[in-house]
Scaffold this motif. Structure first.
Motif, PDB file in Angstrom:
ATOM      1  N   ASP A 303       0.835  -1.208   0.000  1.00  0.00           N
ATOM      2  CA  ASP A 303       0.000   0.000   0.000  1.00  0.00           C
ATOM      3  C   ASP A 303       0.867   1.254   0.000  1.00  0.00           C
ATOM      4  O   ASP A 303       0.468   2.305   0.472  1.00  0.00           O
ATOM      5  CB  ASP A 303      -0.979   0.015   1.181  1.00  0.00           C
ATOM      6  CG  ASP A 303      -0.279  -0.063   2.537  1.00  0.00           C
ATOM      7  OD1 ASP A 303       0.970  -0.185   2.568  1.00  0.00           O
ATOM      8  OD2 ASP A 303      -0.980  -0.002   3.569  1.00  0.00           O
ATOM      9  N   TYR A 418      -3.522  -4.121   1.630  1.00  0.00           N
ATOM     10  CA  TYR A 418      -2.867  -4.217   0.324  1.00  0.00           C
ATOM     11  C   TYR A 418      -3.896  -4.434  -0.783  1.00  0.00           C
ATOM     12  O   TYR A 418      -3.803  -3.846  -1.873  1.00  0.00           O
ATOM     13  CB  TYR A 418      -1.849  -5.356   0.311  1.00  0.00           C
ATOM     14  CG  TYR A 418      -0.646  -5.166   1.201  1.00  0.00           C
ATOM     15  CD1 TYR A 418      -0.409  -3.954   1.864  1.00  0.00           C
ATOM     16  CD2 TYR A 418       0.271  -6.197   1.390  1.00  0.00           C
ATOM     17  CE1 TYR A 418       0.700  -3.790   2.674  1.00  0.00           C
ATOM     18  CE2 TYR A 418       1.390  -6.039   2.189  1.00  0.00           C
ATOM     19  CZ  TYR A 418       1.601  -4.830   2.836  1.00  0.00           C
ATOM     20  OH  TYR A 418       2.712  -4.665   3.638  1.00  0.00           O
ATOM     21  N   PHE A 421      -5.838  -1.410  -1.705  1.00  0.00           N
ATOM     22  CA  PHE A 421      -5.046  -0.463  -2.493  1.00  0.00           C
ATOM     23  C   PHE A 421      -4.857  -0.943  -3.931  1.00  0.00           C
ATOM     24  O   PHE A 421      -4.913  -0.150  -4.868  1.00  0.00           O
ATOM     25  CB  PHE A 421      -3.675  -0.262  -1.836  1.00  0.00           C
ATOM     26  CG  PHE A 421      -2.864   0.853  -2.442  1.00  0.00           C
ATOM     27  CD1 PHE A 421      -3.154   2.180  -2.140  1.00  0.00           C
ATOM     28  CD2 PHE A 421      -1.813   0.590  -3.298  1.00  0.00           C
ATOM     29  CE1 PHE A 421      -2.415   3.222  -2.687  1.00  0.00           C
ATOM     30  CE2 PHE A 421      -1.060   1.620  -3.850  1.00  0.00           C
ATOM     31  CZ  PHE A 421      -1.361   2.938  -3.547  1.00  0.00           C
TER      32      PHE A 421
END
Length: 561
Positions: A303, A418, A421
């Motif tokens: 991210d 993660y 994102f």
């Protein structure tokens, strides 16, 4: 060699539509061709020239249409061939061109070619795919697929393994077989004869496989080794593309763009050479790979926000080294990438509009053909889903299983950050048309959840606001159409700017005009002084006034002199 201002597509702007998520016309929760037809005037109003459609062919939808079972049929979810012809005709009436998505590195395992191929070694379609015997009872190599796990699947019916660089149900086509290649060219000519204006070619630089590996040589390394260095830009790929050009592109006035993961600048100079022997342009991945994880086992999943130094270095390198030699595609996001304003800008409501305009300015004044992904022109953001059950993307689901459930390499909470994102589903949430139920996309529950911010971020609001991202993009497109320097001008970074951590300054110059582009890539209030002639004028800015040496958060402005 022709000059770079002699091809119509170099002055064009492409609008990408992900049909499943654009507009539902029959209230089944899935976007369709008639929905696109109903929105053609919107795309014309924006000013785009070409519409790129993600796959609309018949497909089991294991990978949302990138697994094609019939290349000459429309998936019933999207409509019929008659609907497609109507879309094509009405687009042409408006002066819009249609570019199809061509997926010929692989097909679906439900394609008639593969159904015949798996019947056995003597079948005439056997060599349409890549089959190999087991090696010591195992797969021929330890290649890993792009979608996690092994790239080889054992087929009980025929006693061999077949190669699939993506999902198990996406067997790779054997481009070493001339019959397969000409079958592909026949399909392309069939669509071109219908009036299609071009093709975006999915992972086209993977079509030439390294025969010494698929013949049985095991690779050293970890199980399921990264396959891209072994299959990208293979030894026969340029031969294949030149043959394609001779059999298809030489017969029609088409726009072609190749998706080329792992391609270098030198590779791109061949794929997209200005002599036009292969493709018109390429999608390269360097700038959208900069924010990957430092741990190779995690790939792209992180991210981290990319720095200006990283993005400037990458984009400038491609601009400089392709200049006068080949043609680039300009893009921030697409159906496989997260939303630009969340990834490279700032999707906080305080900065979303300013940073979206900043990103548009940075990209649209570079040399190449710009691509606008549906919703980018209104500043749509990542979905920020909180639960894995909200995601449908196969890649996303597989990576959670690989890294969290099975691998125990990362905790679920971090992995979900993660995924929020980077997941491809960030780009695939339904188009936000208005603040009504399901963002005006459908009255039925959509196939994928709508982004929760649709009451604020939608087309209706954008069209009612003269200061919206939409009208800014409309002006960017108009300037590209009007100013030849954007197409044919030489690119250059302002000397010394490569040391600036917050501001990107570059120029475009031809014999008649100079453009001076200033980009504040940060949320900081800054002071910068640049020596410019008195005759300068601002042709576009995301602020209403020019404070000269003062740069406000995410300020972007372009001077002409």
């Amino acid at each position: 060699m022709k000059q770079t201002d002699q091809y119509w597509w170099q002055n064009a702007v492409v609008y990408q539509i992900y049909p499943r998520s654009f507009q539902d016309s029959n209230d089944d929760g899935i976007g369709d061709l008639r929905g696109i037809i109903s929105r053609l005037d919107y795309i014309k109003k924006l000013g785009a020239d070409i519409i790129w459609l993600n796959p609309i062919y018949k497909s089991p939808n294991v990978d949302n249409g990138y697994d094609i079972s019939d290349y000459q049929a429309i998936h019933p979810d999207f409509g019929s061939l008659d609907d497609f012809q109507e879309l094509l005709d009405k687009a042409h009436e408006l002066g819009l061109k249609i570019m199809m998505d061509l997926v010929v590195n692989h097909s679906s395992d439900e394609n008639k070619w593969f159904e015949e191929s798996r019947k056995g070694p003597d079948n005439p379609y056997r060599d349409y795919y890549i089959w190999r015997d087991p090696v010591d009872g195992h797969a021929p190599t330890n290649w890993g697929s792009y979608f996690s796990g092994p790239a080889w699947q054992y087929d009980e019916q025929s006693g061999q393994y077949y190669l699939h660089l993506f999902a198990t149900k996406q067997p790779d086509l054997n481009w070493g077989n001339p019959k397969l290649r000409h079958s592909v060219y026949d399909i392309m000519n069939w669509w071109a004869d219908k009036g299609v204006d071009g093709f975006r070619m999915d992972v086209i630089n993977l079509i030439s496989k390294p025969e010494k590996y698929v013949d049985g040589e095991l690779n050293d390394g970890e199980p399921y080794a990264n396959v891209e260095p072994l299959v990208a830009n293979g030894h026969r790929v340029h031969e294949f593309l030149r043959e394609m050009h001779q059999n298809v592109m030489d017969k029609h006035d088409l726009v072609t763009v190749g998706e080329t993961p792992g391609a270098t600048i030198d590779d791109a100079k061949q794929y997209a050479n200005l002599s036009q022997t292969e493709l018109n342009m390429v999608f390269q991945f360097e700038h959208v790979s900069l924010d990957g994880n430092a741990n190779p086992a995690f790939g792209k999943w992180d991210d981290r926000h990319v720095t200006l130094s990283e993005i400037r270095s990458s984009l400038s390198n491609w601009q400089t080294k392709l200049g006068g030699k080949a043609w680039n595609s300009l893009y921030w996001n697409n159906h496989d990438q997260p939303r630009a304003v969340s990834r490279f800008g700032n999707d906080d409501p305080k900065y979303r509009v300013k940073s979206a305009k900043m990103l548009g300015t940075m990209l649209h004044f570079m040399q190449g053909t710009p691509y606008i992904y549906e919703g980018e022109e209104i500043g749509m953001t990542n979905a920020h889903f909180q639960s894995l059950s909200d995601y449908q993307d196969l890649e996303t689901i597989n990576i959670f299983k690989q890294l969290v459930t099975d691998g125990k390499l990362i905790d679920a909470e971090t992995m979900m950050k993660y995924i929020a994102f980077h997941s491809r589903d960030n780009a695939r949430t339904p188009m936000q048309w208005n603040d009504s139920q399901n963002a005006g996309f459908s009255t039925h529950q959509p196939w994928l959840k709508v982004n929760a911010n649709y009451p604020d971020i939608n087309v209706e609001n954008a069209l009612a606001d003269p200061d919206s991202v939409f009208y800014y993009y409309q002006k960017l497109i108009k300037l590209r159409h009007e100013l030849p320097v954007i197409t044919n001008g030489k690119f250059g970074v302002l000397p010394g700017n490569d040391q600036d951590q917050d501001v990107f300054v570059y120029t475009r110059k031809n014999n008649d005009t100079t453009l001076f582009i200033i980009i504040n890539f940060s949320d900081k209030q800054l002071e910068r002084h640049y020596e410019l002639p008195d005759a300068k004028k601002i042709i576009i800015s995301n602020y209403d006034d020019d404070k000269n040496d003062e740069l406000r958060p995410y300020e972007a402005k372009v001077y002409q002199f």
